[in-house]
Design a protein around this motif. Structure first.
Motif, PDB file in Angstrom:
ATOM      1  N   TYR A   1       0.803  -1.212   0.000  1.00  0.00           N
ATOM      2  CA  TYR A   1       0.000   0.000   0.000  1.00  0.00           C
ATOM      3  C   TYR A   1       0.843   1.274   0.000  1.00  0.00           C
ATOM      4  N   SER A   2       0.568   2.167  -0.954  1.00  0.00           N
ATOM      5  CA  SER A   2       1.067   3.534  -0.860  1.00  0.00           C
ATOM      6  C   SER A   2       0.169   4.265   0.134  1.00  0.00           C
ATOM      7  N   ASP A   3       0.570   5.460   0.547  1.00  0.00           N
ATOM      8  CA  ASP A   3      -0.255   6.230   1.473  1.00  0.00           C
ATOM      9  C   ASP A   3      -1.608   6.563   0.845  1.00  0.00           C
ATOM     10  N   ASP A   4      -1.630   6.797  -0.477  1.00  0.00           N
ATOM     11  CA  ASP A   4      -2.895   7.095  -1.161  1.00  0.00           C
ATOM     12  C   ASP A   4      -3.847   5.909  -1.088  1.00  0.00           C
ATOM     13  N   VAL A   5      -3.315   4.704  -1.220  1.00  0.00           N
ATOM     14  CA  VAL A   5      -4.160   3.510  -1.143  1.00  0.00           C
ATOM     15  C   VAL A   5      -4.684   3.323   0.278  1.00  0.00           C
ATOM     16  N   VAL A   6      -3.832   3.551   1.263  1.00  0.00           N
ATOM     17  CA  VAL A   6      -4.268   3.451   2.665  1.00  0.00           C
ATOM     18  C   VAL A   6      -5.407   4.439   2.916  1.00  0.00           C
ATOM     19  N   ASP A   7      -5.255   5.671   2.430  1.00  0.00           N
ATOM     20  CA  ASP A   7      -6.300   6.681   2.616  1.00  0.00           C
ATOM     21  C   ASP A   7      -7.599   6.269   1.911  1.00  0.00           C
ATOM     22  N   PHE A   8      -7.474   5.675   0.722  1.00  0.00           N
ATOM     23  CA  PHE A   8      -8.629   5.224  -0.048  1.00  0.00           C
ATOM     24  C   PHE A   8      -9.427   4.191   0.750  1.00  0.00           C
ATOM     25  N   TYR A   9      -8.734   3.209   1.312  1.00  0.00           N
ATOM     26  CA  TYR A   9      -9.416   2.170   2.079  1.00  0.00           C
ATOM     27  C   TYR A   9      -9.889   2.684   3.429  1.00  0.00           C
TER      28      TYR A   9
ATOM     29  N   VAL B   1      -9.467   0.358  -9.040  1.00  0.00           N
ATOM     30  CA  VAL B   1     -10.241  -0.256  -7.965  1.00  0.00           C
ATOM     31  C   VAL B   1     -11.406   0.685  -7.695  1.00  0.00           C
ATOM     32  N   HIS B   2     -12.627   0.132  -7.733  1.00  0.00           N
ATOM     33  CA  HIS B   2     -13.843   0.927  -7.579  1.00  0.00           C
ATOM     34  C   HIS B   2     -14.469   0.635  -6.212  1.00  0.00           C
ATOM     35  N   ASN B   3     -14.903   1.692  -5.533  1.00  0.00           N
ATOM     36  CA  ASN B   3     -15.606   1.461  -4.262  1.00  0.00           C
ATOM     37  C   ASN B   3     -17.037   1.986  -4.281  1.00  0.00           C
ATOM     38  N   GLY B   4     -17.536   2.306  -5.482  1.00  0.00           N
ATOM     39  CA  GLY B   4     -18.898   2.801  -5.603  1.00  0.00           C
ATOM     40  C   GLY B   4     -18.987   4.309  -5.592  1.00  0.00           C
ATOM     41  N   ARG B   5     -17.960   4.981  -5.058  1.00  0.00           N
ATOM     42  CA  ARG B   5     -17.950   6.449  -5.009  1.00  0.00           C
ATOM     43  C   ARG B   5     -16.716   7.038  -5.677  1.00  0.00           C
ATOM     44  N   ALA B   6     -15.612   6.306  -5.607  1.00  0.00           N
ATOM     45  CA  ALA B   6     -14.341   6.803  -6.136  1.00  0.00           C
ATOM     46  C   ALA B   6     -13.533   5.637  -6.686  1.00  0.00           C
TER      47      ALA B   6
END
Length: 223
Positions: free
Chosen positions: A5-13, A157-162
């Motif tokens: 995980y990059s920091d952006d991925v951590v923030d995304f999750y 990777v889609h989460n329904g909003r972003a």
């Protein structure tokens, strides 16, 4: 370098944590595959990137002796504690590449569900995973099917909003890396979506019969 995980991925999750358990065809498919693959798991288990604990809960309902959970997203860790998983598992709030087990700990099984799509350096990542496995230990990895990732998901990777950028690795690269670190493909799992599976968010991306997730069962070669 970020192995996972990059920091952006951590923030995304982290931002996804409160509704991560909502229905989504990718997660539905992954749950089906994990239900099959986890029957091969016993003993000391490590789960890398546990999210809200959907796989952790399955593991704790079968015959394992211990479970260590690594999850770097604070929101996801909060969900793990809300589900009281910390009463039966050791929760580690770190990135996988920043964590080192104590006393040379090794595991009979390691689970990585839907993490491969965020791994930048598969050589270092599989090297570390292999080093943590006992001889003949099991490594279970699930990911979005590479073809589906490229041609349907659009490398996102889609989460329904972003969305966030995904990483896709050719099957040939995976096999080369596995061989380098004495990991042998023992089984492979796919699951075709049915009409009842296509509900929740991002349903427009899916059709009946799609197999959007693939799971690999690897074993550590004694040699």
């Amino acid at each position: 370098m970020n192995l996972t995980y990059s920091d952006d991925v951590v923030d995304f999750y982290d931002s996804w944590s409160t509704n991560f358990d909502d229905e989504h065809p990718i997660i539905t498919c992954d749950n089906e595959l994990m239900g099959k693959a986890l029957s091969n798991v016993s003993g000391k288990v490590l789960e890398v990137g546990a999210g809200t604990g959907r796989v952790s809960a399955k593991l704790l309902n079968q015959s394992i002796s211990s479970l260590d959970i690594i999850e770097p997203a604070i929101g996801m860790v909060e969900q793990l504690h809300k589900k009281s998983l910390s009463k039966r598992a050791n929760i580690i709030g770190q990135k996988f590449e920043d964590w080192t087990p104590g006393n040379g700990q090794k595991y009979n099984a390691i689970i990585c569900a839907q993490i491969l799509d965020h791994v930048c350096d598969i050589d270092h990542w599989f090297h570390k995973l292999s080093s943590l496995l006992e001889a003949d230990g099991v490594l279970i990895i699930s990911a979005v099917n590479p073809y589906f990732q490229r041609h349907v998901m659009g490398m996102k990777v889609h989460n329904g909003r972003a969305t966030i950028d995904a990483v896709s690795h050719p099957i040939s690269s995976l096999f080369t890396t596995w061989k380098r670190y004495n990991l042998i493909l023992d089984d492979l799992y796919e699951y075709p979506l049915t009409e009842r599976d296509i509900k929740g968010s991002n349903t427009e991306l899916f059709s009946i019969g799609d197999m959007p997730v693939i799971a690999y069962l690897l074993r550590k070669n004694n040699g």
